[in-house]
Design a protein around this motif. Structure first.
Motif, short mmCIF file in Angstrom:
data_model
loop_
_atom_site.label_atom_id
_atom_site.label_comp_id
_atom_site.label_asym_id
_atom_site.label_seq_id
_atom_site.Cartn_x
_atom_site.Cartn_y
_atom_site.Cartn_z
N TYR A 80 0.93 -1.22 -0.08
CA TYR A 80 0.01 -0.03 -0.09
C TYR A 80 0.76 1.21 0.14
O TYR A 80 0.43 2.50 -0.27
N THR A 81 2.14 1.16 0.54
CA THR A 81 2.93 2.41 0.41
C THR A 81 3.09 2.51 -1.11
O THR A 81 3.06 3.66 -1.68
N VAL A 82 3.41 1.46 -1.85
CA VAL A 82 3.52 1.55 -3.47
C VAL A 82 2.13 1.95 -4.32
O VAL A 82 2.21 2.87 -5.00
N ASN A 83 1.31 1.50 -3.74
CA ASN A 83 0.17 1.71 -4.29
C ASN A 83 -0.14 3.40 -4.14
O ASN A 83 -1.25 3.72 -5.26
N SER A 84 0.07 4.02 -3.10
CA SER A 84 -0.26 5.38 -3.20
C SER A 84 0.86 6.30 -3.66
O SER A 84 0.50 7.39 -4.15
N ALA A 85 2.01 5.88 -3.69
CA ALA A 85 3.13 6.71 -4.29
C ALA A 85 3.57 6.44 -5.53
O ALA A 85 4.37 7.20 -6.27
N ASP A 86 3.43 5.25 -6.22
CA ASP A 86 3.96 4.75 -7.36
C ASP A 86 3.01 3.75 -7.95
O ASP A 86 3.26 2.61 -8.36
N ALA A 87 1.66 4.25 -8.01
CA ALA A 87 0.74 3.14 -8.80
C ALA A 87 0.88 3.21 -10.41
O ALA A 87 -0.08 3.99 -10.86
N THR A 88 1.58 2.39 -10.57
CA THR A 88 1.66 1.90 -12.08
C THR A 88 0.49 1.27 -12.53
O THR A 88 -0.22 0.78 -11.86
N SER A 89 0.47 1.03 -13.84
CA SER A 89 -0.68 0.25 -14.18
C SER A 89 -0.73 -1.25 -13.59
O SER A 89 -1.82 -1.87 -13.16
N ALA A 90 0.34 -1.74 -13.39
CA ALA A 90 0.68 -3.06 -12.76
C ALA A 90 -0.08 -3.08 -11.46
O ALA A 90 -0.76 -3.83 -10.98
N ILE A 91 0.16 -2.18 -10.73
CA ILE A 91 0.03 -2.01 -9.40
C ILE A 91 -1.38 -1.89 -9.08
O ILE A 91 -2.36 -2.18 -8.49
N GLN A 92 -2.04 -0.82 -9.99
CA GLN A 92 -3.48 -0.55 -10.11
C GLN A 92 -4.28 -1.62 -10.29
O GLN A 92 -5.34 -1.86 -9.49
N GLU A 93 -3.79 -2.71 -11.31
CA GLU A 93 -4.57 -3.96 -11.40
C GLU A 93 -4.51 -4.66 -10.26
O GLU A 93 -5.78 -5.55 -9.91
N ILE A 94 -3.50 -5.08 -9.66
CA ILE A 94 -3.41 -5.78 -8.46
C ILE A 94 -4.12 -5.11 -7.13
O ILE A 94 -4.90 -5.89 -6.59
N GLU A 95 -4.51 -3.79 -7.26
CA GLU A 95 -5.09 -3.10 -5.95
C GLU A 95 -6.70 -3.34 -6.39
O GLU A 95 -7.35 -3.69 -5.53
N GLU A 96 -7.01 -3.54 -7.64
CA GLU A 96 -8.41 -3.75 -7.94
C GLU A 96 -8.70 -5.07 -7.42
O GLU A 96 -9.84 -5.46 -7.15
N THR A 97 -7.92 -6.04 -7.81
CA THR A 97 -8.20 -7.53 -7.52
C THR A 97 -8.26 -7.74 -6.03
O THR A 97 -8.93 -8.43 -5.34
N LEU A 98 -7.20 -6.74 -5.23
CA LEU A 98 -7.22 -7.08 -4.04
C LEU A 98 -8.26 -6.24 -2.87
O LEU A 98 -8.53 -6.73 -1.84
N ALA A 99 -8.67 -5.29 -3.31
CA ALA A 99 -9.66 -4.67 -2.45
C ALA A 99 -10.75 -5.58 -2.00
O ALA A 99 -10.87 -5.57 -0.64
N PRO A 100 -11.47 -6.35 -2.84
CA PRO A 100 -12.45 -7.00 -2.02
C PRO A 100 -12.09 -8.25 -1.33
O PRO A 100 -12.71 -8.65 -0.31
#
Length: 682
Positions: A80-100
């Motif tokens: 989540y440190t990376v998700n807020s500060a360096d949210a590349t498309s790959a990180i965003q894809e992971i976050e969408e899967t991870l949130a639920p």
């Protein structure tokens, strides 16, 4: 996405000092497999506690819960440190899967009736147990938080609550993704450099670099900040350029945009209201404030109303002064900052843009921020280039305590980029805990525009303030010394957490600190004494505008989150609701727009401040009163720092915050210093 399951550095404790994640070895493909294993391990640990046939004790239930989830904690903080500060498309894809998945995992634990029964049994026998004050508070907090999360609901209600939480996790992720995309899409492209008259060389080089990165060579691009009012509005001489810049800022994620957040806002509000009702509260605001120092939304709204009337009145006085300079053209929102600087120059002979050569970032950091911490707390800072950050621009400093012992790590990520969310924040990569044997690793993120190659980073006074503010959060995270991770660092009530950070701002204009860092980056000349005096004399200048724009946002947050689910469902137009809410409290002057409009109000629709944006002004009551205490007791001296550290910062969440404040101050906070500071008295 890279398949990195063969070797996953996230699945074992980091080999690096202080347990800082080994980002040089971590790839995006490592995260989801690590989360999968961490969820499984945590579920097994929780099941062992919940299904134990032994009588519940502090050791086999409460302390066991604090030991559980170590892997999940490590992986989550790294991601989540990376998700807020360096949210590349790959990180965003992971976050969408991870949130639920994260939502479901948290709910499975929070709503486990067996765990709640064990915690309740221990809570009911508290007076019979030989516990330390921290242990006693831990039992009480775990019981309160479990009940607050819905652990006492029946099975049908828990099922609905889990569904609501899962959907909300998706919506808040969507809100943040849309906002980041629209902030990038709406960056202002300027073809004629003459339109950027008023900006300095560093700002122009940054705009040229931003254009080149977008394949727009020969133009300039101004990237947008999170809040409504862009810093360049104070400098741009072209009224049309200022209008374009403000219109871009205010239109982010609005209806009709490709990244429209309007429907997302409406659904978030409705589902939060439904969840609150399911938990027995009249509104989401009632639910949130019930476990904050404020206690009720009525208490919050009473304070906001008390301050709104004099703030709006002062803003009108300021507007009249601006109008005298503007002439026949009515003062509009995009004119305010520019004309304010003219009034400031006329009344105080201060040009804030001209101060930037005295605020070179490296000097501000070492001779300002770090020096104040050294004088007050005896700290020393040593840069560790050998410890990798999550991005090449991240810098790592080892923090050494007054006795020479290592305290923790401080990471600074100063510059804005397209993959970083807006605003400024602090978070912990590693939380201190005697139980787990960990020391703190904290991160500060800002969004300073990076100048072109070879150009110095010259900060605005607002940037300087933000750096001192966020470092106040970092000190809180570094100093809190607790046994149990539940209380680590800034894990305190939301409407208390801003207090230490705001206090740290007082050192910005403290004579020996200012003299050390406010040095011209070319000539070495100190900021002239007469300018310093004028700066101090102008501290209350433009406070009507600043207070009004903040209160407007805080009220908007309360208005949305005070709705019942039926009332929320009846809202069909986000902009109309916003306008009505601001008119109701008298903060609807078009020339003084809200600091955040609903569709880009990240704090409350994608952050942790829902129904809690009031926290800044609530905490400022304590802050202003504390500044008075420092001034009355000798200011920047070790004895004062040691007292503030030991009685407030050092206790983390292990003590009731208002009790800790009374222990430090000797009484409850007085609101009078806040009213004086903001020119709201009388």
């Amino acid at each position: 996405m890279t398949d990195a399951t063969a070797f996953n550095p996230l699945l074992a404790p980091s080999p690096l000092p202080y347990g800082i994640p080994d980002y040089a070895a971590i790839e995006p493909g490592h995260y989801l497999p690590a989360f999968t294993q961490a969820f499984a391990e945590h579920r097994a640990e929780i099941e062992a506690i919940a299904s134990s046939p032994d009588e519940p004790t502090f050791a086999n239930t409460v302390e066991a819960l604090e030991r559980a989830g170590d892997l999940l904690d490590r992986v989550s903080r790294a991601f989540y440190t990376v998700n807020s500060a360096d949210a590349t498309s790959a990180i965003q894809e992971i976050e969408e899967t991870l949130a639920p998945l994260m939502s479901a995992h948290a709910d499975a634990i929070a709503l486990d009736g067996r765990l709640f029964a064990r915690i309740t049994a221990i809570r009911d026998r508290l007076d019979e147990l030989d516990l330390t004050p921290e242990q006693r508070r831990l039992v009480e907090r775990l019981h309160i938080e479990a009940a607050h999360a819905g652990a006492a609901l029946d099975d049908a209600a828990k099922e609905r609550l889990t569904a609501l939480n899962a959907r909300l996790s998706v919506l808040t992720s969507r809100f943040e993704k849309n906002l980041l995309a629209d902030t990038n899409d709406l960056a202002v492209v300027v073809d004629d450099v003459a339109e950027l008259d008023g900006l300095g060389a560093g700002e122009l080089s940054a705009a040229a670099d931003a254009a080149r990165e977008r394949g727009l060579d020969g133009t300039h691009v101004i990237t947008l900040t999170l809040f409504t009012g862009h810093p360049y509005l104070a400098s741009l001489t072209s009224r049309d350029a200022r209008r374009r810049l403000l219109e871009a800022s205010r239109s982010r994620a609005h209806r009709g945009n490709a990244n429209d957040n309007s429907e997302t806002v409406r659904e978030i509000v409705r589902l939060r209201a439904e969840r609150a009702e399911l938990l027995g509260y009249a509104s989401h605001a009632a639910y949130v404030t019930s476990d904050e120092t404020a206690g009720t939304p009525e208490a919050v709204q009473a304070l906001l109303r008390e301050l709104a009337v004099p703030a709006a009145r002062n803003a009108q006085r300021e507007k009249a002064a601006l109008q005298r300079i503007a002439g026949d053209a009515p003062v509009e929102a995009h004119d305010w900052a520019f004309l304010t600087e003219k009034v400031r120059q006329a009344e105080y002979d201060i040009d804030t843009a001209a101060l930037r050569p005295w605020f070179e970032a490296e000097r501000v950091l070492h001779d300002g921020v770090f020096r104040a911490a050294q004088e007050l707390y005896g700290l020393a800072f040593r840069e560790r280039a050998d410890l990798p950050g999550y991005h090449p621009e991240v810098r790592t400093f080892e923090v050494i305590d007054a006795d020479g012992a290592p305290l923790g790590l401080y990471l600074l990520d100063l510059y804005t980029r397209d993959t970083k969310r807006g605003g400024a924040w602090m978070n912990s990569l590693v939380a201190q805990s005697d139980l787990r044997g960990t020391r703190p690793v904290v991160v500060n993120n800002l969004n300073v525009v990076k100048p072109g190659a070879g150009q110095p980073t010259l900060l605005t006074l607002d940037n300087v303030t933000t750096l001192f503010h966020e470092f106040g959060h970092a000190l809180h995270g570094l100093f809190a010394h607790v046994t149990y991770p539940h209380f680590a660092g800034t894990a305190v009530h939301r409407d208390f957490v801003e207090f230490p950070s705001q206090v740290n701002e007082m050192w910005i204009l403290w004579p020996e600190i200012l003299a050390a860092y406010a040095v011209h980056h070319e000539t070495g000349e100190p900021l002239p004494a007469e300018v310093v005096e004028r700066l101090r004399a102008s501290e209350a200048f433009n406070k009507g505008f600043e207070t009004s724009e903040y209160l407007a946002a805080a009220w908007l947050d309360q208005a949305w989150h005070s709705l019942s689910s039926a009332e929320a469902a009846a809202v069909t137009d986000v902009a109309a609701f916003e306008a009505a809410a601001l008119a109701e409290i008298g903060l609807d002057d078009p020339a003084v727009p809200t600091r955040y409009s609903s569709t880009y109000f990240q704090h409350v629709f994608a952050g942790g401040y829902s129904a809690g944006y009031y926290s800044y002004i609530w905490a400022e009551v304590l802050d202003a009163d504390t500044v008075e205490w420092f001034r009355e007791n000798g200011g920047l001296v070790r004895a004062n720092g040691d007292r503030f550290r030991s009685r407030l910062l050092g206790v983390g969440g292990a003590k009731d915050p208002l009790e800790a404040y009374r222990d430090f101050r000797g009484r409850d906070a007085d609101i009078a210093p806040l009213l004086t500071r903001r020119g709201l008295g009388g």
